[in-house]
Design a protein around this motif. Sequence first.
Motif, PDB file in Angstrom:
ATOM      1  N   ALA A  42      24.298  11.180  -3.510  1.00 55.39           N
ATOM      2  CA  ALA A  42      24.832  11.909  -2.353  1.00 55.39           C
ATOM      3  C   ALA A  42      23.980  13.141  -2.045  1.00 55.39           C
ATOM      4  N   ILE A  43      23.517  13.818  -3.082  1.00 58.65           N
ATOM      5  CA  ILE A  43      22.636  14.983  -2.882  1.00 58.65           C
ATOM      6  C   ILE A  43      21.350  14.550  -2.186  1.00 58.65           C
ATOM      7  N   TYR A  44      20.803  13.423  -2.633  1.00 58.55           N
ATOM      8  CA  TYR A  44      19.583  12.936  -1.984  1.00 58.55           C
ATOM      9  C   TYR A  44      19.820  12.655  -0.506  1.00 58.55           C
ATOM     10  N   LEU A  45      20.915  11.967  -0.192  1.00 62.93           N
ATOM     11  CA  LEU A  45      21.199  11.653   1.207  1.00 62.93           C
ATOM     12  C   LEU A  45      21.356  12.925   2.035  1.00 62.93           C
ATOM     13  N   ALA A  46      22.010  13.926   1.459  1.00 61.53           N
ATOM     14  CA  ALA A  46      22.187  15.195   2.177  1.00 61.53           C
ATOM     15  C   ALA A  46      20.836  15.851   2.441  1.00 61.53           C
ATOM     16  N   ILE A  47      19.950  15.814   1.468  1.00 58.29           N
ATOM     17  CA  ILE A  47      18.608  16.406   1.641  1.00 58.29           C
ATOM     18  C   ILE A  47      17.814  15.629   2.663  1.00 58.29           C
ATOM     19  N   ALA A  48      17.856  14.295   2.561  1.00 56.97           N
ATOM     20  CA  ALA A  48      17.023  13.448   3.425  1.00 56.97           C
ATOM     21  C   ALA A  48      17.484  13.481   4.865  1.00 56.97           C
ATOM     22  N   LEU A  49      18.792  13.617   5.076  1.00 52.15           N
ATOM     23  CA  LEU A  49      19.294  13.619   6.455  1.00 52.15           C
ATOM     24  C   LEU A  49      19.112  14.992   7.068  1.00 52.15           C
TER      25      LEU A  49
ATOM     26  N   GLN B  22      10.185  10.392   0.511  1.00 45.38           N
ATOM     27  CA  GLN B  22      10.175   9.044  -0.042  1.00 45.38           C
ATOM     28  C   GLN B  22      10.019   9.047  -1.562  1.00 45.38           C
ATOM     29  N   ALA B  23       9.376  10.049  -2.120  1.00 39.67           N
ATOM     30  CA  ALA B  23       9.219  10.121  -3.575  1.00 39.67           C
ATOM     31  C   ALA B  23      10.465  10.705  -4.240  1.00 39.67           C
ATOM     32  N   LEU B  24      11.212  11.510  -3.498  1.00 40.08           N
ATOM     33  CA  LEU B  24      12.395  12.159  -4.057  1.00 40.08           C
ATOM     34  C   LEU B  24      13.420  11.186  -4.647  1.00 40.08           C
ATOM     35  N   PRO B  25      13.738  10.064  -3.975  1.00 35.99           N
ATOM     36  CA  PRO B  25      14.726   9.171  -4.585  1.00 35.99           C
ATOM     37  C   PRO B  25      14.272   8.614  -5.937  1.00 35.99           C
ATOM     38  N   ALA B  26      12.978   8.369  -6.079  1.00 39.03           N
ATOM     39  CA  ALA B  26      12.480   7.883  -7.370  1.00 39.03           C
ATOM     40  C   ALA B  26      12.686   8.939  -8.450  1.00 39.03           C
ATOM     41  N   LEU B  27      12.381  10.172  -8.120  1.00 35.34           N
ATOM     42  CA  LEU B  27      12.571  11.253  -9.090  1.00 35.34           C
ATOM     43  C   LEU B  27      14.047  11.449  -9.432  1.00 35.34           C
ATOM     44  N   LEU B  28      14.898  11.367  -8.426  1.00 33.97           N
ATOM     45  CA  LEU B  28      16.334  11.512  -8.685  1.00 33.97           C
ATOM     46  C   LEU B  28      16.888  10.325  -9.472  1.00 33.97           C
ATOM     47  N   ALA B  29      16.363   9.123  -9.224  1.00 36.10           N
ATOM     48  CA  ALA B  29      16.788   7.956 -10.005  1.00 36.10           C
ATOM     49  C   ALA B  29      16.378   8.117 -11.461  1.00 36.10           C
ATOM     50  N   LEU B  30      15.178   8.635 -11.686  1.00 35.93           N
ATOM     51  CA  LEU B  30      14.738   8.897 -13.065  1.00 35.93           C
ATOM     52  C   LEU B  30      15.608   9.961 -13.725  1.00 35.93           C
ATOM     53  N   LEU B  31      15.985  10.991 -12.977  1.00 39.67           N
ATOM     54  CA  LEU B  31      16.877  12.017 -13.507  1.00 39.67           C
ATOM     55  C   LEU B  31      18.227  11.419 -13.886  1.00 39.67           C
ATOM     56  N   SER B  32      18.769  10.585 -13.016  1.00 37.98           N
ATOM     57  CA  SER B  32      20.045   9.940 -13.291  1.00 37.98           C
ATOM     58  C   SER B  32      19.956   9.057 -14.535  1.00 37.98           C
TER      59      SER B  32
ATOM     60  N   PRO C  53       0.858  -1.193   0.000  1.00 43.50           N
ATOM     61  CA  PRO C  53       0.000   0.000   0.000  1.00 43.50           C
ATOM     62  C   PRO C  53       0.894   1.243   0.000  1.00 43.50           C
ATOM     63  N   TRP C  54       0.898   1.975  -1.077  1.00 47.98           N
ATOM     64  CA  TRP C  54       1.821   3.093  -1.236  1.00 47.98           C
ATOM     65  C   TRP C  54       1.237   4.367  -0.652  1.00 47.98           C
ATOM     66  N   SER C  55       2.001   4.999   0.219  1.00 49.95           N
ATOM     67  CA  SER C  55       1.663   6.323   0.735  1.00 49.95           C
ATOM     68  C   SER C  55       2.987   7.047   0.942  1.00 49.95           C
ATOM     69  N   LEU C  56       3.465   7.669  -0.119  1.00 46.48           N
ATOM     70  CA  LEU C  56       4.787   8.295  -0.100  1.00 46.48           C
ATOM     71  C   LEU C  56       4.677   9.786   0.183  1.00 46.48           C
ATOM     72  N   ASP C  57       5.588  10.264   1.025  1.00 48.05           N
ATOM     73  CA  ASP C  57       5.702  11.706   1.193  1.00 48.05           C
ATOM     74  C   ASP C  57       6.836  12.192   0.286  1.00 48.05           C
ATOM     75  N   VAL C  58       7.171  13.453   0.363  1.00 49.11           N
ATOM     76  CA  VAL C  58       8.179  14.025  -0.537  1.00 49.11           C
ATOM     77  C   VAL C  58       9.545  13.355  -0.345  1.00 49.11           C
TER      78      VAL C  58
END
Length: 152
Positions: A145-152, A108-118, A101-106
Amino acid sequence: APRHHRPGMVPILVQVLGGASIIVAGAHFFVGGLEALAGRVGFPPFLMSLIVAPIATELPEKFNSILWLGRQKDTLALGNITGAMVFQSSIIPALGIFLTPWSLDVVQALPALLALLSALIVYAMVRRHGRIRPPALLLGGVIYAIYLAIAL
């Protein structure tokens, strides 16, 4: 003389179902351990899974390929990586999408968007130059690394 024995359907099904059962049990054990570790170190389980799961699941495949390359078995090395990527990019996500059951916040959705960008950057490089160049792959690491910096 080589034997040309074709196993029956029952042994094949036993092996497939047995192997799949062991994979499911191992995944359940791995996820439980990852959640427990995240709780002990005070780290969000989602972020822990983004860091540890790819390393734990793909690093052995990379080592196998490196060993095969060292033995001049480049076809096996490429097949190993390709097979692992196909498996990880088709079967696992399909089951995850279907059974979760998917309920993603920003965050959690950010890595998917960054993976698509990559992936888009790598695709654009292949379209433009006809091959993948190391800077495009390194850029994927920078994006991670940018994602990890944002998420942390």
